[in-house]
Motif scaffolding. Structure first.
Motif, PDB file in Angstrom:
ATOM      1  N   ALA A   1       0.829  -1.205   0.000  1.00 49.66           N
ATOM      2  CA  ALA A   1       0.000   0.000   0.000  1.00 49.66           C
ATOM      3  C   ALA A   1       0.866   1.260   0.000  1.00 49.66           C
ATOM      4  CB  ALA A   1      -0.923  -0.010   1.221  1.00 49.66           C
TER       5      ALA A   1
ATOM      6  N   ARG B   1       2.451   1.614  -3.457  1.00 48.69           N
ATOM      7  CA  ARG B   1       1.473   2.109  -4.422  1.00 48.69           C
ATOM      8  C   ARG B   1       1.218   3.610  -4.240  1.00 48.69           C
ATOM      9  NH1 ARG B   1       2.213  -2.686  -5.855  1.00 48.69           N
ATOM     10  NH2 ARG B   1       0.547  -4.161  -6.433  1.00 48.69           N
TER      11      ARG B   1
ATOM     12  N   GLN C   1      -8.404  -1.889  -4.903  1.00 49.77           N
ATOM     13  CA  GLN C   1      -7.795  -0.565  -4.938  1.00 49.77           C
ATOM     14  C   GLN C   1      -6.286  -0.640  -5.113  1.00 49.77           C
ATOM     15  OE1 GLN C   1      -8.705   1.670  -1.430  1.00 49.77           O
ATOM     16  NE2 GLN C   1      -7.998   3.610  -2.259  1.00 49.77           N
ATOM     17  N   LEU C   2      -5.675  -1.667  -4.536  1.00 49.22           N
ATOM     18  CA  LEU C   2      -4.224  -1.823  -4.612  1.00 49.22           C
ATOM     19  C   LEU C   2      -3.793  -2.641  -5.830  1.00 49.22           C
ATOM     20  CD1 LEU C   2      -3.391  -2.526  -0.848  1.00 49.22           C
ATOM     21  CD2 LEU C   2      -3.226  -0.357  -2.092  1.00 49.22           C
TER      22      LEU C   2
ATOM     23  N   HIS D   1      -3.077   3.608   3.652  1.00 50.38           N
ATOM     24  CA  HIS D   1      -2.900   3.856   2.225  1.00 50.38           C
ATOM     25  C   HIS D   1      -3.494   5.195   1.810  1.00 50.38           C
ATOM     26  CE1 HIS D   1      -4.226   3.357  -2.086  1.00 50.38           C
ATOM     27  NE2 HIS D   1      -2.931   3.209  -2.179  1.00 50.38           N
TER      28      HIS D   1
END
Length: 363
Positions: A20, A23, A58-59, A294
């Motif tokens: 996270a 990213r 999302q990741l 994140h």
């Protein structure tokens, strides 16, 4: 210049936190004193909620982990020796919800997938089997994700609130009748909750809560005697065919760190909190920590906020959800366990059980 983070702990939560941060544009180092094979070699399966799946999407990890997850579209709840029963179906969720109530994932393939992504991430350094692998570098942020016995938390001098139950959880995998079942069970028994989590190919993970003394006796039984005892407690519709591995038992309780951050160190996952595995909330709560981290790390990575802001904000944002989840799991356990479960024997127990479980489906 990108922010730099050290993640202490390479379990499922620590690895996901490192990915996270990467990213979000951070440079990350992950350290753990355990070797790779030790990290992989755990006999566990986890129930993932819709919030956890949303975080994986999302990741950019959902497609990699999807083949490792088994979705279930029915959840049967039983209490009061089966007199109170509630069943949830996929159709009870909003129309735009994913095509399952939840997902079951085995530890080893999930862990292997996250470690592979860490190996491939250009801004992540993974150091396993080296207690002092962090060296003397300066870090903008240190994430302590090294479990409920966190050495990082102890080094910080942060104490914990909490208590132990007179309970242990037995985990074991079994083959059940019904083949490719997509139905999960949570049974509130007098001795404690029992979960049956479908894993595909007729397999299921059983999480059986009972007294510490009985758990010790059960795990010491010969395989045939244990299989007979297990068959006696499984709910109707989950008939035992065979036990697939040796049962393991671990004590359970509630634990909450008195602070979630100190200096540039924040506590994440079981380093910050632990709860009874009732409802499969443990890993999902840990991954909601990662989701919060994140979102905040993205603001820092984009130059909109400082690391100091992230540290202050994280501590504030995670308290309410964490405390609410610990209280909810503790309350449900006490409600349906003798000695503090008189409400569970009334019809009121059904109306308390339904909204609580609906809430956990989306968490």
């Amino acid at each position: 210049m990108p922010s730099r983070a050290l993640v202490a702990g390479a379990g499922l939560t620590g690895c996901l936190a490192a990915l996270a941060l990467a990213r979000a544009g951070w440079v990350v180092m992950v350290v753990d004193p355990l070797q790779r094979e030790t990290l992989l070699n755990r006999q566990r399966a986890y129930a993932l909620s819709q919030s956890s799946l949303a975080l994986l999407q999302q990741l950019g990890l959902a497609s990699a982990l999807a083949p490792r997850l088994w979705g279930f579209d029915q959840l049967s709840l039983q209490a009061n020796r089966g007199r109170t029963q509630v069943r949830f179906h996929r159709t009870d969720l909003p129309r735009n919800a994913p095509p399952a109530i939840g997902w079951i994932g085995e530890h080893r393939p999930m862990m292997a997938t996250l470690l592979r992504h860490l190996d491939q991430a250009p801004d992540v350094t993974l150091k396993l089997g080296a207690p002092d692998g962090a060296g003397d570098q300066a870090w903008d942020l240190v994430v302590a994700a090294d479990g409920h016995r966190s050495m990082a938390r102890q080094t910080m001098g942060v104490g914990c609130w909490g208590w132990r139950y007179d309970q242990s959880c037995i985990t074991v995998q079994a083959r059940l009748q019904g083949g490719e079942s997509t139905r999960a069970w949570e049974v509130f028994r007098d001795e404690g909750p029992l979960a049956v989590l479908p894993m595909g190919q007729g397999r299921a993970q059983i999480v059986w809560s009972t007294s510490c003394a009985r758990a010790a006796a059960l795990t010491a039984m010969d395989p045939r005697a244990f299989a007979s005892a297990l068959a006696d407690v499984l709910p109707r519709g989950a008939e035992l065919v065979t036990v697939l591995d040796a049962p393991l038992a671990f004590p359970v309780g509630v634990q909450l760190a008195r602070r979630l951050r100190q200096g540039n160190v924040l506590l994440l996952g079981e380093a910050a909190h632990c709860c009874h595995p009732l409802g499969g909330q443990g890993l999902n709560l840990c991954w909601r920590d990662v989701g919060c981290l994140h979102a905040l790390a993205c603001r820092v990575g984009q130059g909109q906020r400082s690391v100091h802001w992230l540290l202050r904000r994280y501590g504030r944002q995670r308290w309410l959800d964490t405390v609410a989840t610990l209280l909810a799991t503790d309350g449900l356990l006490r409600l349906f366990t003798p000695g503090c479960s008189w409400l569970g024997r009334l019809s009121l127990g059904r109306w308390l059980l339904v909204p609580a479980q609906r809430l956990s489906l989306t968490f």
